[in-house]
Design a protein around this motif. Structure first.
Motif, mmCIF file in Angstrom:
data_model
loop_
_atom_site.group_PDB
_atom_site.id
_atom_site.type_symbol
_atom_site.label_atom_id
_atom_site.label_comp_id
_atom_site.label_asym_id
_atom_site.label_seq_id
_atom_site.Cartn_x
_atom_site.Cartn_y
_atom_site.Cartn_z
ATOM 1 N N UNK A 118 12.702 0.414 16.052
ATOM 2 C CA UNK A 118 12.056 1.654 15.636
ATOM 3 C C UNK A 118 11.182 2.151 16.779
ATOM 4 N N UNK A 119 11.447 3.360 17.224
ATOM 5 C CA UNK A 119 10.674 3.927 18.331
ATOM 6 C C UNK A 119 10.443 5.409 18.081
ATOM 7 N N UNK A 120 9.195 5.806 18.176
ATOM 8 C CA UNK A 120 8.809 7.204 17.993
ATOM 9 C C UNK A 120 9.366 7.750 16.680
ATOM 10 N N UNK A 121 9.235 6.933 15.620
ATOM 11 C CA UNK A 121 9.660 7.272 14.266
ATOM 12 C C UNK A 121 11.169 7.482 14.135
ATOM 13 N N UNK A 122 11.921 6.953 15.076
ATOM 14 C CA UNK A 122 13.381 7.025 15.021
ATOM 15 C C UNK A 122 13.946 5.607 15.059
ATOM 16 N N UNK A 123 15.023 5.370 14.314
ATOM 17 C CA UNK A 123 15.677 4.065 14.303
ATOM 18 C C UNK A 123 16.877 4.091 15.243
ATOM 19 N N UNK A 124 16.935 3.104 16.116
ATOM 20 C CA UNK A 124 18.034 2.991 17.085
ATOM 21 C C UNK A 124 18.792 1.687 16.844
ATOM 22 N N UNK A 125 20.128 1.765 16.945
ATOM 23 C CA UNK A 125 20.963 0.575 16.796
ATOM 24 C C UNK A 125 21.244 -0.023 18.169
ATOM 25 N N UNK A 126 20.999 -1.319 18.298
ATOM 26 C CA UNK A 126 21.222 -2.003 19.576
ATOM 27 C C UNK A 126 22.710 -2.323 19.693
ATOM 28 N N UNK A 127 23.382 -1.706 20.687
ATOM 29 C CA UNK A 127 24.840 -1.835 20.786
ATOM 30 C C UNK A 127 25.327 -2.543 22.051
ATOM 31 N N UNK A 128 24.446 -2.746 23.026
ATOM 32 C CA UNK A 128 24.931 -3.386 24.259
ATOM 33 C C UNK A 128 23.818 -4.134 24.982
ATOM 34 N N UNK A 129 24.241 -5.154 25.736
ATOM 35 C CA UNK A 129 23.359 -5.852 26.668
ATOM 36 C C UNK A 129 23.688 -5.278 28.042
ATOM 37 N N UNK A 130 22.769 -4.554 28.629
ATOM 38 C CA UNK A 130 23.048 -3.779 29.833
ATOM 39 C C UNK A 130 23.195 -4.597 31.100
ATOM 40 N N UNK A 131 23.618 -3.920 32.159
ATOM 41 C CA UNK A 131 23.782 -4.550 33.472
ATOM 42 C C UNK A 131 22.473 -5.193 33.922
ATOM 43 N N UNK A 132 22.571 -6.436 34.410
ATOM 44 C CA UNK A 132 21.433 -7.188 34.971
ATOM 45 C C UNK A 132 20.294 -7.417 33.971
ATOM 46 N N UNK A 133 20.533 -7.198 32.674
ATOM 47 C CA UNK A 133 19.452 -7.244 31.687
ATOM 48 C C UNK A 133 18.641 -8.530 31.773
ATOM 49 N N UNK A 134 19.325 -9.677 31.863
ATOM 50 C CA UNK A 134 18.629 -10.972 31.907
ATOM 51 C C UNK A 134 18.896 -11.708 33.225
ATOM 52 N N UNK A 135 19.305 -10.987 34.237
ATOM 53 C CA UNK A 135 19.630 -11.617 35.515
ATOM 54 C C UNK A 135 18.412 -12.353 36.087
ATOM 55 N N UNK A 136 18.636 -13.615 36.484
ATOM 56 C CA UNK A 136 17.608 -14.457 37.100
ATOM 57 C C UNK A 136 16.402 -14.670 36.183
ATOM 58 N N UNK A 137 16.639 -14.588 34.873
ATOM 59 C CA UNK A 137 15.557 -14.821 33.924
ATOM 60 C C UNK A 137 15.421 -16.315 33.653
ATOM 61 N N UNK A 138 14.393 -16.668 32.884
ATOM 62 C CA UNK A 138 14.150 -18.069 32.533
ATOM 63 C C UNK A 138 14.415 -18.322 31.052
ATOM 64 N N UNK A 139 15.285 -17.546 30.441
ATOM 65 C CA UNK A 139 15.599 -17.759 29.026
ATOM 66 C C UNK A 139 16.381 -19.062 28.864
ATOM 67 N N UNK A 140 16.178 -19.733 27.726
ATOM 68 C CA UNK A 140 16.880 -20.989 27.451
ATOM 69 C C UNK A 140 17.973 -20.810 26.399
ATOM 70 N N UNK A 141 17.784 -19.848 25.502
ATOM 71 C CA UNK A 141 18.823 -19.539 24.513
ATOM 72 C C UNK A 141 18.702 -18.081 24.109
ATOM 73 N N UNK A 142 19.794 -17.527 23.631
ATOM 74 C CA UNK A 142 19.763 -16.130 23.193
ATOM 75 C C UNK A 142 20.704 -15.940 22.014
ATOM 76 N N UNK A 143 20.222 -15.188 21.024
ATOM 77 C CA UNK A 143 21.023 -14.830 19.860
ATOM 78 C C UNK A 143 21.254 -13.326 19.897
#
Length: 267
Positions: A118-143
């Motif tokens: 929810x952003x600026x009183x509008x609901x957005x559907x998450x449809x993609x993981x973009x280019x380089x989104x988590x590149x070189x990150x330190x995440x251990x798991x993702x759902x």
């Protein structure tokens, strides 16, 4: 010496010389014509240079605009996750703090992507993981939620600490280099409706011991599993028709591969 000749005699002499030149040395006449036309030629050359310069400036400006779009800031940050928003169809793309730039270090630990924001009183559907989104990150798991259909280029590249990924069946595209060099990833299940595993998608996933490829996959891209040195066996699904160059090169632990009758080409 022309100084001792009258004006008519001078004119007659010059005319006579010109006739002789045109008869015995026609290049003189040609040279005279070229010299006379030189200003026009120079003008044309000058115009061409201006046109070329304007074209160069146009392409430079276009390149600058592209660079600005590639490294623009994300549209918003909600609960620690950056998003690019499409206001026309109310969809959101997970990105990084650079809005898609190549390096990010903000993300770490266990990540759960929501299906809507929810952003600026509008609901957005998450449809993609973009280019380089988590590149070189330190995440251990993702759902990843079932609203996501695309994992784009280098989305998780070089996330060395990533050990677990949950990909829903809604995902139909795993882009090139999506999980390249995720050396901590031990297993992954390809969603049921993915048709192509992109080039270098799992290159260098050296801890990957098993992978389940569904029947929907018809093509494995170049070097898709190269350097997966812990991978021991692979079962190619019945609908597979094409395996590109080096798909399993340097998989030094691979001892068993099952190839279906549907296979038409191993490059």
């Amino acid at each position: 010496d022309e100084n001792h000749l009258s004006r008519p005699q001078k004119f007659s002499l010059r005319l006579h010389i010109r006739k002789i030149c045109s008869t015995f040395a026609p290049e003189c006449e040609i040279q005279t014509k070229i010299q006379r036309s030189k200003p026009k030629i120079l003008n044309r050359v000058g115009k061409n240079k201006i046109i070329i310069l304007m074209k160069k400036l146009f392409f430079l400006l276009a390149a600058m605009l592209v660079c600005c779009s590639l490294f623009a800031n994300p549209d918003c940050k909600i609960n620690g996750i950056y998003y690019n928003l499409n206001t026309s169809d109310k969809t959101a793309q997970v990105t990084n703090k650079n809005g898609g730039g190549e390096i990010t270090t903000d993300y770490a630990g266990d990540m759960v992507i929501p299906s809507t924001i929810l952003y600026d009183e509008e609901t957005y559907t998450v449809t993609s993981i973009g280019e380089y989104a988590f590149m070189k990150s330190s995440i251990t798991s993702i759902t990843i939620p079932s609203s996501v259909t695309t994992i784009e280029y280098s989305a998780f590249a070089s996330s060395f600490e990533l050990t677990s990924v949950t990909i829903p069946n809604s995902v139909t595209t795993i882009g090139e280099h999506a999980f390249v060099s995720c050396s901590g990833l031990t297993s992954i299940t390809i969603p049921l409706f993915v048709t192509t595993i992109g080039e270098c998608a799992f290159w260098g996933c050296s801890s990957l011991t098993s992978i389940i490829i569904p029947n929907s996959v018809t093509e494995i891209g170049e070097f898709a599993f190269e350097q997966c040195t812990s991978l021991t066996s692979v079962t190619i699904p019945d609908n597979m028709t094409d395996i590109w160059d080096g798909a399993f090169v340097s998989c030094s632990s691979l001892t068993s591969v099952t190839i279906p009758n549907s296979m038409t080409q191993i490059r």
